[in-house]
Motif scaffolding. Structure first.
Motif, PDB file in Angstrom:
ATOM      1  N   GLU A  98      -1.986  -3.581 -12.155  1.00  0.00           N
ATOM      2  CA  GLU A  98      -0.682  -3.343 -11.538  1.00  0.00           C
ATOM      3  C   GLU A  98       0.222  -4.569 -11.646  1.00  0.00           C
ATOM      4  O   GLU A  98       1.454  -4.437 -11.780  1.00  0.00           O
ATOM      5  N   SER A  99      -0.350  -5.744 -11.627  1.00  0.00           N
ATOM      6  CA  SER A  99       0.448  -6.976 -11.715  1.00  0.00           C
ATOM      7  C   SER A  99       1.302  -7.010 -12.973  1.00  0.00           C
ATOM      8  O   SER A  99       2.395  -7.601 -12.977  1.00  0.00           O
ATOM      9  N   VAL A 100       0.823  -6.386 -14.057  1.00  0.00           N
ATOM     10  CA  VAL A 100       1.562  -6.375 -15.317  1.00  0.00           C
ATOM     11  C   VAL A 100       2.939  -5.728 -15.131  1.00  0.00           C
ATOM     12  O   VAL A 100       3.920  -6.117 -15.776  1.00  0.00           O
ATOM     13  N   LEU A 101       3.010  -4.734 -14.241  1.00  0.00           N
ATOM     14  CA  LEU A 101       4.272  -4.037 -14.000  1.00  0.00           C
ATOM     15  C   LEU A 101       5.291  -4.933 -13.304  1.00  0.00           C
ATOM     16  O   LEU A 101       6.498  -4.647 -13.333  1.00  0.00           O
ATOM     17  N   ARG A 102       4.809  -5.990 -12.691  1.00  0.00           N
ATOM     18  CA  ARG A 102       5.673  -6.831 -11.854  1.00  0.00           C
ATOM     19  C   ARG A 102       6.089  -8.146 -12.516  1.00  0.00           C
ATOM     20  O   ARG A 102       7.040  -8.781 -12.060  1.00  0.00           O
ATOM     21  N   TYR A 103       5.382  -8.564 -13.537  1.00  0.00           N
ATOM     22  CA  TYR A 103       5.703  -9.846 -14.152  1.00  0.00           C
ATOM     23  C   TYR A 103       7.099  -9.804 -14.778  1.00  0.00           C
ATOM     24  O   TYR A 103       7.408  -8.905 -15.567  1.00  0.00           O
ATOM     25  N   ARG A 104       7.942 -10.790 -14.476  1.00  0.00           N
ATOM     26  CA  ARG A 104       9.315 -10.850 -14.982  1.00  0.00           C
ATOM     27  C   ARG A 104       9.335 -11.666 -16.279  1.00  0.00           C
ATOM     28  O   ARG A 104       9.700 -12.848 -16.287  1.00  0.00           O
ATOM     29  N   LEU A 105       8.947 -11.027 -17.362  1.00  0.00           N
ATOM     30  CA  LEU A 105       8.890 -11.706 -18.654  1.00  0.00           C
ATOM     31  C   LEU A 105      10.141 -11.458 -19.487  1.00  0.00           C
ATOM     32  O   LEU A 105      10.232 -11.921 -20.629  1.00  0.00           O
ATOM     33  N   CYS A 106      11.079 -10.710 -18.936  1.00  0.00           N
ATOM     34  CA  CYS A 106      12.309 -10.401 -19.648  1.00  0.00           C
ATOM     35  C   CYS A 106      13.398 -10.172 -18.600  1.00  0.00           C
ATOM     36  O   CYS A 106      13.153 -10.318 -17.402  1.00  0.00           O
ATOM     37  N   SER A 107      14.585  -9.789 -19.029  1.00  0.00           N
ATOM     38  CA  SER A 107      15.659  -9.526 -18.089  1.00  0.00           C
ATOM     39  C   SER A 107      15.335  -8.303 -17.238  1.00  0.00           C
ATOM     40  O   SER A 107      14.486  -7.478 -17.597  1.00  0.00           O
ATOM     41  N   THR A 108      16.031  -8.187 -16.108  1.00  0.00           N
ATOM     42  CA  THR A 108      15.823  -7.035 -15.237  1.00  0.00           C
ATOM     43  C   THR A 108      16.110  -5.740 -15.987  1.00  0.00           C
ATOM     44  O   THR A 108      15.368  -4.749 -15.871  1.00  0.00           O
ATOM     45  N   GLU A 109      17.165  -5.737 -16.771  1.00  0.00           N
ATOM     46  CA  GLU A 109      17.533  -4.544 -17.534  1.00  0.00           C
ATOM     47  C   GLU A 109      16.454  -4.173 -18.541  1.00  0.00           C
ATOM     48  O   GLU A 109      16.080  -3.001 -18.664  1.00  0.00           O
ATOM     49  N   ALA A 110      15.942  -5.179 -19.264  1.00  0.00           N
ATOM     50  CA  ALA A 110      14.900  -4.918 -20.260  1.00  0.00           C
ATOM     51  C   ALA A 110      13.622  -4.438 -19.595  1.00  0.00           C
ATOM     52  O   ALA A 110      12.933  -3.543 -20.110  1.00  0.00           O
ATOM     53  N   LEU A 111      13.289  -5.016 -18.439  1.00  0.00           N
ATOM     54  CA  LEU A 111      12.073  -4.606 -17.744  1.00  0.00           C
ATOM     55  C   LEU A 111      12.210  -3.187 -17.214  1.00  0.00           C
ATOM     56  O   LEU A 111      11.246  -2.402 -17.262  1.00  0.00           O
ATOM     57  N   ALA A 112      13.382  -2.838 -16.732  1.00  0.00           N
ATOM     58  CA  ALA A 112      13.601  -1.469 -16.266  1.00  0.00           C
ATOM     59  C   ALA A 112      13.424  -0.486 -17.409  1.00  0.00           C
ATOM     60  O   ALA A 112      12.786   0.572 -17.250  1.00  0.00           O
ATOM     61  N   GLY A 113      13.962  -0.822 -18.572  1.00  0.00           N
ATOM     62  CA  GLY A 113      13.788   0.043 -19.733  1.00  0.00           C
ATOM     63  C   GLY A 113      12.333   0.154 -20.146  1.00  0.00           C
ATOM     64  O   GLY A 113      11.858   1.231 -20.536  1.00  0.00           O
ATOM     65  N   GLN A 114      11.621  -0.973 -20.052  1.00  0.00           N
ATOM     66  CA  GLN A 114      10.204  -0.969 -20.420  1.00  0.00           C
ATOM     67  C   GLN A 114       9.386  -0.106 -19.470  1.00  0.00           C
ATOM     68  O   GLN A 114       8.529   0.677 -19.900  1.00  0.00           O
ATOM     69  N   LEU A 115       9.626  -0.221 -18.184  1.00  0.00           N
ATOM     70  CA  LEU A 115       8.868   0.573 -17.214  1.00  0.00           C
ATOM     71  C   LEU A 115       9.193   2.054 -17.355  1.00  0.00           C
ATOM     72  O   LEU A 115       8.311   2.916 -17.221  1.00  0.00           O
ATOM     73  N   GLY A 116      10.446   2.357 -17.655  1.00  0.00           N
ATOM     74  CA  GLY A 116      10.810   3.748 -17.882  1.00  0.00           C
ATOM     75  C   GLY A 116      10.105   4.307 -19.115  1.00  0.00           C
ATOM     76  O   GLY A 116       9.636   5.454 -19.112  1.00  0.00           O
ATOM     77  N   HIS A 117      10.008   3.495 -20.156  1.00  0.00           N
ATOM     78  CA  HIS A 117       9.313   3.928 -21.372  1.00  0.00           C
ATOM     79  C   HIS A 117       7.826   4.127 -21.100  1.00  0.00           C
ATOM     80  O   HIS A 117       7.225   5.099 -21.586  1.00  0.00           O
ATOM     81  N   LEU A 118       7.241   3.240 -20.326  1.00  0.00           N
ATOM     82  CA  LEU A 118       5.829   3.363 -19.991  1.00  0.00           C
ATOM     83  C   LEU A 118       5.569   4.683 -19.267  1.00  0.00           C
ATOM     84  O   LEU A 118       4.590   5.388 -19.547  1.00  0.00           O
ATOM     85  N   ARG A 119       6.436   5.029 -18.359  1.00  0.00           N
ATOM     86  CA  ARG A 119       6.288   6.278 -17.623  1.00  0.00           C
ATOM     87  C   ARG A 119       6.436   7.475 -18.557  1.00  0.00           C
ATOM     88  O   ARG A 119       5.720   8.477 -18.415  1.00  0.00           O
ATOM     89  N   ALA A 120       7.316   7.367 -19.548  1.00  0.00           N
ATOM     90  CA  ALA A 120       7.550   8.477 -20.472  1.00  0.00           C
ATOM     91  C   ALA A 120       6.368   8.711 -21.398  1.00  0.00           C
ATOM     92  O   ALA A 120       6.000   9.870 -21.670  1.00  0.00           O
ATOM     93  N   VAL A 121       5.738   7.634 -21.896  1.00  0.00           N
ATOM     94  CA  VAL A 121       4.646   7.819 -22.853  1.00  0.00           C
ATOM     95  C   VAL A 121       3.422   8.435 -22.196  1.00  0.00           C
ATOM     96  O   VAL A 121       2.533   8.947 -22.890  1.00  0.00           O
ATOM     97  N   MET A 122       3.377   8.433 -20.878  1.00  0.00           N
ATOM     98  CA  MET A 122       2.247   9.048 -20.201  1.00  0.00           C
ATOM     99  C   MET A 122       2.215  10.557 -20.420  1.00  0.00           C
ATOM    100  O   MET A 122       1.195  11.206 -20.165  1.00  0.00           O
ATOM    101  N   ASP A 123       3.313  11.123 -20.916  1.00  0.00           N
ATOM    102  CA  ASP A 123       3.365  12.555 -21.189  1.00  0.00           C
ATOM    103  C   ASP A 123       2.792  12.913 -22.555  1.00  0.00           C
ATOM    104  O   ASP A 123       2.588  14.095 -22.849  1.00  0.00           O
ATOM    105  N   LEU A 124       2.555  11.917 -23.411  1.00  0.00           N
ATOM    106  CA  LEU A 124       2.002  12.190 -24.733  1.00  0.00           C
ATOM    107  C   LEU A 124       0.559  12.680 -24.599  1.00  0.00           C
ATOM    108  O   LEU A 124      -0.242  12.102 -23.855  1.00  0.00           O
ATOM    109  N   HIS A 125       0.212  13.714 -25.349  1.00  0.00           N
ATOM    110  CA  HIS A 125      -1.109  14.331 -25.184  1.00  0.00           C
ATOM    111  C   HIS A 125      -2.248  13.451 -25.670  1.00  0.00           C
ATOM    112  O   HIS A 125      -3.401  13.619 -25.242  1.00  0.00           O
ATOM    113  N   ASN A 126      -1.931  12.502 -26.565  1.00  0.00           N
ATOM    114  CA  ASN A 126      -2.991  11.653 -27.112  1.00  0.00           C
ATOM    115  C   ASN A 126      -3.054  10.283 -26.450  1.00  0.00           C
ATOM    116  O   ASN A 126      -3.754   9.386 -26.912  1.00  0.00           O
TER     117      ASN A 126
END
Length: 282
Positions: free
Chosen positions: A177-205
């Motif tokens: 869970e800590s990986v989701l919180r580390y600020r390794l990029c801008s707030t905007e970039a991190l928001a986009g990354q977390l949104g993408h992570l949530r989206a790929v969870m829908d992939l069947h593979n």
């Protein structure tokens, strides 16, 4: 061959020779008796035991068979075949820039059907967005003083990650869970990354598990590693990238992955952790 590479090869030879010597001693036979059983000269046994002569695969099989240790042959064969580049210094890998580093494992990715990835530090490379990858690779280049080819490296990473689109390949990720919180990029970039992570969870593979801060666990957080099918492991440290191919090594990491995976939550529970991390960005 550079001096550090030569010394690494010699060290690997000495470790293999030591293991063969222990097998002989555990069998309770002398070097002469081993030579008789293997139908070669006693001097050959001595040269192999003292890392003067590298053994062939056939030599290792014969040695183990003569000592009644045939079950140890697969590990020793893998160790013998492992190239001098199996434990490569990051400095050597990165001296020509990060793009080459991203491309270096392309063949392995294409040949693998099942990936198991555990990460305790950053979003897995497979799942990174261009913005997140650019910030991370820029930090790496700055820290290590490598050539500034971050844009090309990001493009190479995104191209490599197309392997994710192949529905015939399976991906299992376990993330702290800590990986989701580390600020390794801008707030905007991190928001986009977390949104993408949530989206790929829908992939069947793709299966994504997240180990919550409060999870009851029987193994500790570990350095990041990737298991490719049942044949190899990439395990990274600050100083080096190691490729492990011995069956016992792969089995050890597979066992660690299973233990870590058992502590992870998935589905709605995992999505809620991502949502909470997104909310914390406000």
């Amino acid at each position: 061959m550079p001096l550090y590479a030569a010394s690494r090869v010699q060290k690997a030879r000495e470790e293999l020779a030591g293991r063969l010597r222990e097998i002989r001693k555990d069998a309770g036979i002398t070097a002469r008796e081993l030579a008789v059983r293997c139908q070669w000269s006693e001097s050959k046994s001595s040269r192999i035991e003292n890392a003067k002569t590298p053994p062939s695969d056939a030599d290792i099989r014969a040695w183990c068979r003569a000592c009644g240790a045939g079950d140890q042959a697969p590990d020793l064969l893998a160790a013998n075949r492992q190239s001098a580049d199996a434990h490569v210094q990051w400095r050597r890998l990165q001296r020509t820039g990060l793009r080459r580093l991203q491309e270096s494992a392309g063949d392995v990715y294409q040949q693998t059907n099942a990936f198991r990835v555990y990460v305790s530090d950053v979003i897995p490379g497979f799942l990174q967005t261009p913005g997140y990858a650019a910030a991370l690779l820029s930090a790496i280049a700055n820290f290590r003083g490598t050539p500034d080819d971050v844009s090309d490296a990001v493009a190479a990473r995104m191209h490599r990650n197309r392997v994710l689109d192949n529905g015939g390949r399976r991906f299992s990720f376990v993330i702290e869970e800590s990986v989701l919180r580390y600020r390794l990029c801008s707030t905007e970039a991190l928001a986009g990354q977390l949104g993408h992570l949530r989206a790929v969870m829908d992939l069947h593979n793709v299966a994504v598990g997240i180990i919550p801060f409060a999870a009851q666990r029987d193994v500790w957080p570990m350095p990041t590693f990737t298991i490719f099918d049942e044949t190899r492991v990439h395990a990274d440290t600050l100083a080096a990238a190691s490729t492990l191919t011995q069956p016992s090594q792969v089995e050890l990491y597979a066992r660690a992955f299973a233990r870590l995976s058992s502590a992870a939550v998935r589905g709605a529970a995992a999505r809620s952790l991502i949502t909470a991390a997104l909310a914390s960005l406000d």
